[in-house]
Write an enzyme that holds these catalytic residues in place. Structure first.
Site, PDB file in Angstrom:
ATOM      1  CD  GLU A  71      -3.055  -0.794  -0.030  1.00 25.88           C
ATOM      2  OE1 GLU A  71      -2.837   0.094  -0.882  1.00 25.88           O
ATOM      3  OE2 GLU A  71      -4.013  -1.581  -0.105  1.00 25.88           O
ATOM      4  CG  HIS A  89      -4.222   0.442   5.576  1.00 22.74           C
ATOM      5  ND1 HIS A  89      -5.600   0.413   5.567  1.00 22.74           N
ATOM      6  CD2 HIS A  89      -3.822  -0.668   4.912  1.00 22.74           C
ATOM      7  CE1 HIS A  89      -6.000  -0.671   4.914  1.00 22.74           C
ATOM      8  NE2 HIS A  89      -4.948  -1.339   4.510  1.00 22.74           N
ATOM      9  CG  HIS A  91      -7.231  -4.974   6.643  1.00 25.85           C
ATOM     10  ND1 HIS A  91      -6.679  -6.054   5.994  1.00 25.85           N
ATOM     11  CD2 HIS A  91      -6.865  -3.885   5.935  1.00 25.85           C
ATOM     12  CE1 HIS A  91      -5.989  -5.629   4.936  1.00 25.85           C
ATOM     13  NE2 HIS A  91      -6.075  -4.314   4.882  1.00 25.85           N
ATOM     14  CG  HIS A 151      -8.899  -2.386   1.830  1.00 29.69           C
ATOM     15  ND1 HIS A 151      -8.094  -2.082   0.760  1.00 29.69           N
ATOM     16  CD2 HIS A 151      -8.058  -2.799   2.813  1.00 29.69           C
ATOM     17  CE1 HIS A 151      -6.832  -2.334   1.067  1.00 29.69           C
ATOM     18  NE2 HIS A 151      -6.793  -2.771   2.308  1.00 29.69           N
TER      19      HIS A 151
END
Ligand code: ZN
Length: 211
Positions: A71, A89, A91, A151
């Protein structure tokens, strides 16, 4: 603490708090034209500083034996158009639930203002692609957080600690909203109510000292 040591510290905390499982999720922190980022395919709670690659803002590998997170293009796109110095980031469960079922996270609590109010869900695109990077960059405008459809979440900050706390807040807000939907119909704060919160925070009450 060096930038790479910070990645190890907050990577470990992200796993401990259940924001990340396995090798999912990635973090980065910026210093000028250089960005230290977590490596691709490594568990975030088992990082050592030398495992974390350093890239420049153009996406060239400057230092490190491992490949940067897949990413990384998304991180670099966000750095390009915001004042962010760090990006997290994950999940995380409730963030991903909202990102998979809604087009935005409405402000059910005034702390949403710390993320810029309404959190947008960026349209779905395959992970690691320039298309996903562009979608996140657009949805991040004027915000501290974005959800990526089906996501997970992305937050920014002027330090890694700040970006990490924004991720915790995003997850908490998503959990409150999702649990609220299970109980009934959560009330969404109006623009007027949110403006009053901003006004209040700018003019905190001053308690007179007792003489
Ligand atoms: Zn991801």
């Amino acid at each position: 603490m060096s930038l790479r040591e910070q990645l190890c510290e907050y990577g470990r905390r992200a796993v401990e708090l259940g924001l990340v499982i396995g090798t999912s999720g990635n973090l980065s922190v910026r210093d000028g034209d250089l960005v230290a980022v977590t490596p691709s395919g490594a568990a975030l709670d088992r990082l050592t500083p030398d495992m974390c690659p350093i890239v420049d803002v153009a996406g060239h590998l400057v230092e490190g034996d491992l490949q940067p997170s897949s990413e990384t293009p998304m991180h670099l796109a966000v750095y390009e158009t915001t004042a962010a110095q760090a990006i997290v980031h994950t999940h995380s469960v409730f963030g991903t639930v909202v990102a998979s079922t809604m087009t935005e996270l409405p402000p059910v609590h005034y702390n949403a203002l710390m993320l810029g109010g309404v959190v947008k869900v960026a349209p779905y695109a395959t992970y690691g692609t320039p298309e996903l990077a562009a979608n996140v960059r657009a949805a991040m405008e004027g915000k501290q957080a974005v959800l990526m459809a089906n996501h997970g979440g992305v937050t920014i900050g002027s330090t890694l600690e700040q970006a990490f706390e924004a991720t915790r807040l995003l997850e908490w807000l998503c959990e409150v909203y999702v649990r609220g939907l299970g109980v009934g119909n959560p009330t969404i704060l109006t623009d007027e109510q949110l403006a009053a919160v901003v006004e209040r925070s700018l003019n905190p009450p001053v308690f007179p000292r007792r003489l």
